[in-house]
Enzyme design. Structure first.
Site, PDB file in Angstrom:
ATOM      1  N   GLU A 143       0.833  -1.206   0.000  1.00 42.36           N
ATOM      2  CA  GLU A 143       0.000   0.000   0.000  1.00 42.36           C
ATOM      3  C   GLU A 143       0.872   1.262   0.000  1.00 42.36           C
ATOM      4  OE1 GLU A 143      -4.368  -1.202   1.683  1.00 42.36           O
ATOM      5  OE2 GLU A 143      -2.952  -0.410   3.151  1.00 42.36           O
ATOM      6  N   GLU A 245      -6.242  -6.913  -1.800  1.00 43.87           N
ATOM      7  CA  GLU A 245      -6.893  -7.075  -0.491  1.00 43.87           C
ATOM      8  C   GLU A 245      -8.372  -6.750  -0.631  1.00 43.87           C
ATOM      9  OE1 GLU A 245      -5.229  -4.690   2.617  1.00 43.87           O
ATOM     10  OE2 GLU A 245      -3.156  -5.132   2.065  1.00 43.87           O
TER      11      GLU A 245
END
Length: 357
Positions: A143, A245
């Site tokens: 991320e 995710e």
């Protein structure tokens, strides 16, 4: 490439240490065997460099050092699945709010920090490869919307960020030349953010294959918004797209845990009921959307921590971990009511019927 039906089960060693057990059709089994039988074909595993404090006390969150990651990779491969290796380039959690340098790298910058990233990548992959566990895909950073290895690799320091990413990519290409490389951002429905980020790095000609997106419907909005972004980004940058995710609640009951994220408010935001049927319907719709990305560029989905049962002591961090990250958030079990197993460890219908998605 086979469409990825993936699961991130990086917490499993710690969960099993607390007594977690898993069942399919009423029969107890090894988690990896159950996942494989249900149609999962790739496992996502995060790796931290040194998830222990200076006195050797763990930070929690699965304690995903090299040894733990190798054990989990072996279990995945033994059960017929490939795996994705997710380098956080930190000793603990890395995400848009925190990208903390490993303790051993705190005094490094410039070329010395790039060398540390390269060597960590190379040495990790050599160790995995020597055991016969070559990853199918590697994330260079987790991320990294706001960069990595702050402050050096912050998004505001574009050249430094690109150099650190390229150091990791170089390591992957040298040791595992056939492994696909992913760059992973959060908030998969934010098209302007994705355009801005990838436009900024285009001049550096980074060597990667896949754009990974986090997508949590209770935070990020509708699947249609996600599909719009996937279509645009895949065409604009000529890259495959994967949902790195995702998760959704099958209940709003806290299941006796603290820090649980999914609530009635989040349920309303998703448009799906917080039931097992609602969870299954969401996953079916998400799979259909990813499969429909223009030109076949949508290559799969990873569900985040589907096996994190409501064991209160199995937390995303302990006090040592919070101190490392300087994070004051509540350290509970924050995913149990979004798992793909119920509170007793029985597989939910979303997992049982995964093969049909």
């Amino acid at each position: 490439m086979q469409f990825v039906k993936g699961m991130d089960v990086s917490m499993i060693k710690e969960l099993e240490g607390y007594g977690a057990a898993y069942y399919l059709d009423g029969r107890k089994g090894d988690l990896f065997e159950i996942l494989s039988r249900c149609g999962v074909n790739m496992i996502r595993l995060r790796i931290w460099q040194d998830p222990y404090d200076e006195n050797g006390n763990p930070y929690g969150g699965g304690m995903n050092d090299l040894q733990t990651t190798m054990e989990l990779a072996e279990r995945a491969v033994r059960n017929g699945m490939s795996y994705l290796l997710d380098f956080h380039y930190s000793d603990f959690w890395a995400d848009p709010a925190k990208q903390v340098k490993p303790k051993a790298w705190r005094g490094l910058c410039g070329e010395k920090l790039e060398t540390a990233v390269y060597l960590h990548t190379v040495n990790t992959l050599k160790a995995m490869k020597n055991e016969g566990f070559v990853p199918a895909m590697v994330q260079v950073g987790n991320e990294i919307t706001n960069g990595l290895l702050w402050p050096d690799g912050h998004i505001d320091h574009r050249e430094e960020m690109a150099a650190l990413l390229q150091a990791g990519m170089k390591g992957v290409r040298e040791i595992c030349p056939d492994t696909r490389i992913m760059l992973h951002l959060d908030f998969g429905t934010d098209n302007s953010m994705y355009r801005n980020w990838f436009d900024k790095i285009q001049p550096f000609r980074l060597d990667f294959d896949v754009i990974g997106m986090s997508y949590y419907p209770h935070w990020n909005g509708s699947i249609q918004l996600l599909l719009d972004n996937m279509n645009d980004v895949s065409k604009r940058y000529d890259k495959d797209i994967i949902i790195a995710e995702t998760s959704i609640g099958y209940t709003t009951d806290s299941l006796g845990c603290s820090g649980v994220v999914f609530s009635e408010e989040q349920e309303k935001a998703t448009g799906y009921p917080a039931t097992m049927a609602g969870q299954e319907a969401f996953l079916k719709d998400l799979y259909q959307a990813v499969r429909s990305v223009y030109g076949g560029r949508g290559i799969g989905v990873f569900y985040w921590e589907p096996a994190w049962l409501p064991i209160p002591d199995c937390k995303w961090a302990n006090q040592n971990g919070c101190d490392y990250m300087n994070d004051k958030a509540e350290t509970g079990n924050a995913i149990a009511n979004q798992a793909l197993f119920d509170a007793s460890g029985n597989a939910n219908s979303a997992l049982v019927n995964l093969k049909m998605m």
